[in-house]
Design a protein around this motif. Structure first.
Motif, PDB file in Angstrom:
ATOM      1  N   GLY A 101      14.859  -5.018  -1.747  1.00  0.00           N
ATOM      2  CA  GLY A 101      15.920  -3.988  -1.589  1.00  0.00           C
ATOM      3  C   GLY A 101      15.540  -3.027  -0.717  1.00  0.00           C
ATOM      4  N   ILE A 102      14.208  -2.472  -0.635  1.00  0.00           N
ATOM      5  CA  ILE A 102      13.647  -1.612   0.714  1.00  0.00           C
ATOM      6  C   ILE A 102      11.973  -2.176   0.858  1.00  0.00           C
ATOM      7  CG2 ILE A 102      12.762   0.118  -1.182  1.00  0.00           C
ATOM      8  CD1 ILE A 102      13.823   2.312   0.778  1.00  0.00           C
ATOM      9  N   ALA A 103      11.834  -1.743   2.217  1.00  0.00           N
ATOM     10  CA  ALA A 103      10.446  -2.088   2.542  1.00  0.00           C
ATOM     11  C   ALA A 103      10.003  -1.307   3.730  1.00  0.00           C
ATOM     12  CB  ALA A 103      10.667  -3.631   2.973  1.00  0.00           C
ATOM     13  N   THR A 104       8.833  -0.824   3.624  1.00  0.00           N
ATOM     14  CA  THR A 104       8.156  -0.170   4.926  1.00  0.00           C
ATOM     15  C   THR A 104       7.051  -0.874   5.522  1.00  0.00           C
ATOM     16  OG1 THR A 104       8.740   1.878   3.417  1.00  0.00           O
ATOM     17  CG2 THR A 104       7.191   2.347   5.142  1.00  0.00           C
ATOM     18  N   ILE A 105       7.221  -0.817   6.847  1.00  0.00           N
ATOM     19  CA  ILE A 105       5.957  -1.314   7.579  1.00  0.00           C
ATOM     20  C   ILE A 105       5.783  -0.410   8.744  1.00  0.00           C
ATOM     21  CG2 ILE A 105       5.633  -3.127   9.279  1.00  0.00           C
ATOM     22  CD1 ILE A 105       6.521  -4.376   6.595  1.00  0.00           C
ATOM     23  N   THR A 106       4.361  -0.131   8.603  1.00  0.00           N
ATOM     24  CA  THR A 106       3.557   0.499   9.718  1.00  0.00           C
ATOM     25  C   THR A 106       2.954  -0.225  10.638  1.00  0.00           C
ATOM     26  OG1 THR A 106       3.467   2.757   8.035  1.00  0.00           O
ATOM     27  CG2 THR A 106       2.314   2.642   9.796  1.00  0.00           C
ATOM     28  N   VAL A 107       3.370  -0.014  11.894  1.00  0.00           N
ATOM     29  CA  VAL A 107       2.758  -0.794  13.066  1.00  0.00           C
ATOM     30  C   VAL A 107       1.697   0.348  13.794  1.00  0.00           C
ATOM     31  CG1 VAL A 107       2.890  -2.212  14.973  1.00  0.00           C
ATOM     32  CG2 VAL A 107       4.635  -1.917  13.067  1.00  0.00           C
ATOM     33  N   HIS A 108       0.424  -0.001  13.820  1.00  0.00           N
ATOM     34  CA  HIS A 108      -0.455   0.680  14.459  1.00  0.00           C
ATOM     35  C   HIS A 108      -0.895   0.057  15.716  1.00  0.00           C
ATOM     36  CE1 HIS A 108      -1.370   3.721  11.511  1.00  0.00           C
ATOM     37  NE2 HIS A 108      -1.187   2.817  10.594  1.00  0.00           N
ATOM     38  N   ASN A 109      -1.470   0.960  16.944  1.00  0.00           N
ATOM     39  CA  ASN A 109      -1.828   0.157  18.112  1.00  0.00           C
ATOM     40  C   ASN A 109      -0.853  -0.450  18.749  1.00  0.00           C
ATOM     41  OD1 ASN A 109      -4.614   1.483  17.721  1.00  0.00           O
ATOM     42  ND2 ASN A 109      -4.906  -0.161  16.431  1.00  0.00           N
ATOM     43  N   CYS A 110       0.331   0.194  19.013  1.00  0.00           N
ATOM     44  CA  CYS A 110       1.499  -0.410  19.615  1.00  0.00           C
ATOM     45  C   CYS A 110       2.204   0.366  20.879  1.00  0.00           C
ATOM     46  CB  CYS A 110       2.648  -0.942  18.871  1.00  0.00           C
ATOM     47  SG  CYS A 110       3.872  -1.606  19.503  1.00  0.00           S
ATOM     48  N   HIS A 111       1.888   0.027  22.054  1.00  0.00           N
ATOM     49  CA  HIS A 111       2.524   0.613  23.068  1.00  0.00           C
ATOM     50  C   HIS A 111       4.143   0.322  23.487  1.00  0.00           C
ATOM     51  CE1 HIS A 111      -1.491   2.112  24.532  1.00  0.00           C
ATOM     52  NE2 HIS A 111      -2.010   0.903  24.072  1.00  0.00           N
ATOM     53  N   ASN A 112       4.596   1.232  24.207  1.00  0.00           N
ATOM     54  CA  ASN A 112       5.978   1.085  24.672  1.00  0.00           C
ATOM     55  C   ASN A 112       7.126   0.962  23.599  1.00  0.00           C
ATOM     56  OD1 ASN A 112       4.313  -1.193  26.666  1.00  0.00           O
ATOM     57  ND2 ASN A 112       4.758   0.927  27.481  1.00  0.00           N
ATOM     58  N   ARG A 113       6.911   1.802  22.469  1.00  0.00           N
ATOM     59  CA  ARG A 113       7.638   1.546  21.437  1.00  0.00           C
ATOM     60  C   ARG A 113       9.276   2.116  21.412  1.00  0.00           C
ATOM     61  NH1 ARG A 113       3.796   5.525  18.739  1.00  0.00           N
ATOM     62  NH2 ARG A 113       3.569   6.037  20.996  1.00  0.00           N
ATOM     63  N   MET A 114       9.630   2.618  22.456  1.00  0.00           N
ATOM     64  CA  MET A 114      11.040   2.671  22.730  1.00  0.00           C
ATOM     65  C   MET A 114      11.936   1.306  22.803  1.00  0.00           C
ATOM     66  SD  MET A 114      12.951   5.340  23.262  1.00  0.00           S
ATOM     67  CE  MET A 114      14.123   5.086  24.352  1.00  0.00           C
TER      68      MET A 114
END
Length: 249
Positions: A101-114
């Motif tokens: 139903g709902i999920a949260t993902i945190t991504v670290h050390n990632c460039h150019n996130r646009m």
């Protein structure tokens, strides 16, 4: 100079393939650049900043899942560009939202996130609402938010310069929230700490696309030459097509 969307997409695919992107990833990367550019979000300017580094992704480890349960995950992208890794993180959020139903993902050390906006939009069009939030900058911190409701065709996007101090834990991080039950459409709040705020509605993004279809894409000559120079590194089979120069432009 002016190029068509098809010309630009083909050149970008060659460029990313020659930079060592996997099959499928180079197609995703080309679409991410093109999506930002044709919706008025400066995809080519983002690419110009990223271009000197995209070849380095080839030598970096693949994304690592640091923590995971049924509704959340923490992913370390090991310093790679979003062009090369963010689509799979959003797919993971999509899959978890379908189950829980709902999920949260945190991504670290990632460039150019646009460049995440293309994958976020695809998620919304598949019937799952999604929003993403990230910060960028060391001396001056800028905040960004994007979100799309389930079933909609275009997201909203907002950005603002803030008076925040850089948080080391937020460096190159991106938070994604997906839900199959709640409609999420993010925008930054008009707090005193935000200035030079910009909001683009789904309707404005759609209008930009219509304009590009009618007028084509303007690209800096030097950037166009760089894209094609890198793309010329693709090896092609010794065939009639290769003897005619395929892959050299």
């Amino acid at each position: 100079m002016q190029v068509s969307m098809n010309e630009l997409k083909a050149a970008l695919r060659r460029c990313f393939e020659a930079s060592g992107y996997f099959v499928g990833n180079y197609e995703d990367a080309a679409n991410m650049v093109l999506w930002l550019e044709k919706h008025g979000l400066n995809g080519l300017a983002e690419l110009k900043r990223a271009l000197p580094y995209i070849g380095l992704d080839f030598d970096k480890p693949l994304s690592t899942v640091v923590y995971e349960d049924s509704t959340s995950a923490i992913i370390d992208s090991n310093g790679r560009s979003a062009l090369n890794c963010i689509a799979s993180s959003i797919d993971l959020a999509h899959a978890k939202a379908l189950e829980s139903g709902i999920a949260t993902i945190t991504v670290h050390n990632c460039h150019n996130r646009m460049f995440a906006l293309k994958a976020l939009t695809d998620c919304g069009r598949r019937g799952i609402s999604v929003t993403a939030y990230w910060q960028n900058g060391s001396k001056t911190v800028k905040e960004y938010a994007a979100g799309i409701k389930a079933g909609e065709r275009y997201p909203s996007f907002s950005e603002a310069t803030t008076s925040l101090v850089t948080n080391p834990d937020e460096t190159q991080a991106l938070t994604i929230v997906c839900s199959s039950r709640v409609d999420l459409s993010a925008s930054l709040q008009s707090s005193k700490g935000n200035r030079n705020a910009r909001y683009m509605s789904p309707e404005q993004l759609a209008d930009h696309k219509e304009y590009i279809i009618d007028h084509g894409i303007n690209i800096d000559d030097a950037l166009w030459n760089d894209i094609n120079r890198i793309g010329a590194g693709i090896l092609v089979e010794n065939s009639e097509r290769s003897r005619q120069g395929a892959g050299s432009k």
